[in-house]
Design a protein around this motif. Sequence first.
Motif, PDB file in Angstrom:
ATOM      1  N   PRO A  45       0.713  -1.116  -0.473  1.00  0.00           N
ATOM      2  CA  PRO A  45      -0.076   0.092   0.110  1.00  0.00           C
ATOM      3  C   PRO A  45       1.462   1.190  -0.047  1.00  0.00           C
ATOM      4  O   PRO A  45       0.528   1.960  -0.617  1.00  0.00           O
ATOM      5  CB  PRO A  45      -1.114  -0.270   1.022  1.00  0.00           C
ATOM      6  CG  PRO A  45      -1.435  -1.591   1.250  1.00  0.00           C
ATOM      7  CD  PRO A  45       0.194  -1.734   1.121  1.00  0.00           C
ATOM      8  N   VAL A  46       2.050   1.339   0.834  1.00  0.00           N
ATOM      9  CA  VAL A  46       2.836   2.387   0.849  1.00  0.00           C
ATOM     10  C   VAL A  46       3.129   2.616  -0.254  1.00  0.00           C
ATOM     11  O   VAL A  46       3.621   3.606  -1.060  1.00  0.00           O
ATOM     12  CB  VAL A  46       3.680   2.567   1.958  1.00  0.00           C
ATOM     13  CG1 VAL A  46       5.122   1.697   1.768  1.00  0.00           C
ATOM     14  CG2 VAL A  46       4.457   4.255   2.347  1.00  0.00           C
ATOM     15  N   LYS A  49       1.203   4.216  -3.055  1.00  0.00           N
ATOM     16  CA  LYS A  49       0.604   5.607  -2.613  1.00  0.00           C
ATOM     17  C   LYS A  49       1.964   6.086  -3.269  1.00  0.00           C
ATOM     18  O   LYS A  49       1.811   7.171  -3.237  1.00  0.00           O
ATOM     19  CB  LYS A  49       0.394   5.526  -1.548  1.00  0.00           C
ATOM     20  CG  LYS A  49      -0.030   7.052  -0.538  1.00  0.00           C
ATOM     21  CD  LYS A  49      -1.045   8.039  -1.234  1.00  0.00           C
ATOM     22  CE  LYS A  49      -0.941   9.196  -0.080  1.00  0.00           C
ATOM     23  NZ  LYS A  49      -0.236   9.875  -0.582  1.00  0.00           N
ATOM     24  N   ARG A  50       2.966   6.211  -3.001  1.00  0.00           N
ATOM     25  CA  ARG A  50       4.335   6.692  -2.870  1.00  0.00           C
ATOM     26  C   ARG A  50       4.205   6.198  -5.197  1.00  0.00           C
ATOM     27  O   ARG A  50       4.741   7.769  -5.132  1.00  0.00           O
ATOM     28  CB  ARG A  50       5.798   5.791  -2.430  1.00  0.00           C
ATOM     29  CG  ARG A  50       6.070   6.512  -1.144  1.00  0.00           C
ATOM     30  CD  ARG A  50       7.123   5.653  -0.709  1.00  0.00           C
ATOM     31  NE  ARG A  50       7.852   6.661  -1.029  1.00  0.00           N
ATOM     32  CZ  ARG A  50       8.968   6.327  -1.258  1.00  0.00           C
ATOM     33  NH1 ARG A  50       9.676   5.236   0.318  1.00  0.00           N
ATOM     34  NH2 ARG A  50       9.374   7.436  -0.847  1.00  0.00           N
ATOM     35  N   ILE A  52       1.905   6.917  -6.742  1.00  0.00           N
ATOM     36  CA  ILE A  52       0.803   7.497  -7.547  1.00  0.00           C
ATOM     37  C   ILE A  52       1.336   9.306  -7.213  1.00  0.00           C
ATOM     38  O   ILE A  52       1.350  10.353  -7.553  1.00  0.00           O
ATOM     39  CB  ILE A  52      -0.455   7.506  -6.655  1.00  0.00           C
ATOM     40  CG1 ILE A  52      -0.856   6.001  -6.880  1.00  0.00           C
ATOM     41  CG2 ILE A  52      -0.826   8.663  -6.822  1.00  0.00           C
ATOM     42  CD1 ILE A  52      -1.712   5.430  -6.536  1.00  0.00           C
ATOM     43  N   ASP A  53       1.495   9.612  -5.900  1.00  0.00           N
ATOM     44  CA  ASP A  53       2.813  10.445  -5.909  1.00  0.00           C
ATOM     45  C   ASP A  53       4.062  11.328  -6.252  1.00  0.00           C
ATOM     46  O   ASP A  53       4.231  12.917  -6.680  1.00  0.00           O
ATOM     47  CB  ASP A  53       3.371  10.396  -4.150  1.00  0.00           C
ATOM     48  CG  ASP A  53       1.737  10.591  -3.010  1.00  0.00           C
ATOM     49  OD1 ASP A  53       0.835  10.726  -3.753  1.00  0.00           O
ATOM     50  OD2 ASP A  53       2.036   9.931  -1.082  1.00  0.00           O
ATOM     51  N   VAL A  85      -6.102   3.232  -0.506  1.00  0.00           N
ATOM     52  CA  VAL A  85      -4.838   4.650  -1.488  1.00  0.00           C
ATOM     53  C   VAL A  85      -5.617   4.741  -2.408  1.00  0.00           C
ATOM     54  O   VAL A  85      -5.982   5.882  -3.029  1.00  0.00           O
ATOM     55  CB  VAL A  85      -3.853   3.284  -1.919  1.00  0.00           C
ATOM     56  CG1 VAL A  85      -3.288   4.233  -3.058  1.00  0.00           C
ATOM     57  CG2 VAL A  85      -3.310   3.623  -0.589  1.00  0.00           C
ATOM     58  N   GLN A  86      -6.689   4.090  -3.128  1.00  0.00           N
ATOM     59  CA  GLN A  86      -7.629   4.205  -4.745  1.00  0.00           C
ATOM     60  C   GLN A  86      -8.282   4.856  -4.202  1.00  0.00           C
ATOM     61  O   GLN A  86      -8.965   6.056  -5.126  1.00  0.00           O
ATOM     62  CB  GLN A  86      -7.889   2.628  -4.855  1.00  0.00           C
ATOM     63  CG  GLN A  86      -7.266   1.821  -5.403  1.00  0.00           C
ATOM     64  CD  GLN A  86      -8.092   1.244  -6.396  1.00  0.00           C
ATOM     65  OE1 GLN A  86      -8.479   0.660  -7.257  1.00  0.00           O
ATOM     66  NE2 GLN A  86      -8.773  -0.247  -5.627  1.00  0.00           N
ATOM     67  N   LEU A  88      -8.324   7.636  -1.845  1.00  0.00           N
ATOM     68  CA  LEU A  88      -7.774   8.816  -1.527  1.00  0.00           C
ATOM     69  C   LEU A  88      -6.855   9.141  -3.095  1.00  0.00           C
ATOM     70  O   LEU A  88      -7.045  10.288  -2.614  1.00  0.00           O
ATOM     71  CB  LEU A  88      -6.205   8.225  -0.191  1.00  0.00           C
ATOM     72  CG  LEU A  88      -7.361   8.073   1.479  1.00  0.00           C
ATOM     73  CD1 LEU A  88      -5.676   7.978   2.118  1.00  0.00           C
ATOM     74  CD2 LEU A  88      -7.530   9.270   1.767  1.00  0.00           C
ATOM     75  N   THR A  89      -6.898   8.343  -3.494  1.00  0.00           N
ATOM     76  CA  THR A  89      -6.132   8.701  -4.977  1.00  0.00           C
ATOM     77  C   THR A  89      -6.815   9.348  -5.663  1.00  0.00           C
ATOM     78  O   THR A  89      -6.516   9.936  -6.861  1.00  0.00           O
ATOM     79  CB  THR A  89      -4.519   8.489  -5.451  1.00  0.00           C
ATOM     80  OG1 THR A  89      -5.356   7.126  -5.407  1.00  0.00           O
ATOM     81  CG2 THR A  89      -3.521   8.018  -3.848  1.00  0.00           C
ATOM     82  N   VAL A  93      -5.649   0.816  -8.396  1.00  0.00           N
ATOM     83  CA  VAL A  93      -4.405  -0.137  -8.046  1.00  0.00           C
ATOM     84  C   VAL A  93      -4.906  -1.017  -8.362  1.00  0.00           C
ATOM     85  O   VAL A  93      -5.892  -1.472  -7.810  1.00  0.00           O
ATOM     86  CB  VAL A  93      -3.806   0.178  -6.571  1.00  0.00           C
ATOM     87  CG1 VAL A  93      -3.084  -0.598  -6.396  1.00  0.00           C
ATOM     88  CG2 VAL A  93      -3.112   1.997  -6.474  1.00  0.00           C
TER      89      VAL A  93
END
Length: 154
Positions: A45-46, A49-50, A52-53, A85-86, A88-89, A93
């Motif tokens: 997950p992290v 997220k990274r 995507i960031d 993550v999906q 929030l962004t 994913v």
Amino acid sequence: MRKYGIADTTFSRVDMGKIAYKIIRDEDDEAEIIRYTVPGIKDLPVAAKRLIDEGCDGVITLGWVGKTMLDKYSYLATSIGLIIVQILTSKHVIDVTIHEDEADSEEKLKEIAIDRTSKHARNLVKLVKEGKNALTKYAGKGLRQGFRDAGEID
């Protein structure tokens, strides 16, 4: 330029990241692809997220789950994390996970890993390139990743 993320693990017994990279490159020759390898599924997950960031338009995560109940609980936690993550962004994913108890032989597990990774990598490219309706024509077809398609019911 479209940007794809590949998050995979060192625990996986097949290099699914390499497979996903090749498929994405074949399907979108203009793609920028970033690969991020982490130790195990709970780290996915992290990693997603990274990625995507860092500007990825979509991410494919590639995990391998052992046979024990603890492994299954770890996957459940990972799955929830990837869903968060999906949300929030607002980015896809695509979770590709191989479970050790899906097959009785290592050869069959490898076949499942290759098939599931390849099909989902193509799904990710379609969603990123074509948008939210890219898979609509396949709705209700009983398509599967890792095994033979179930087929639609008329």
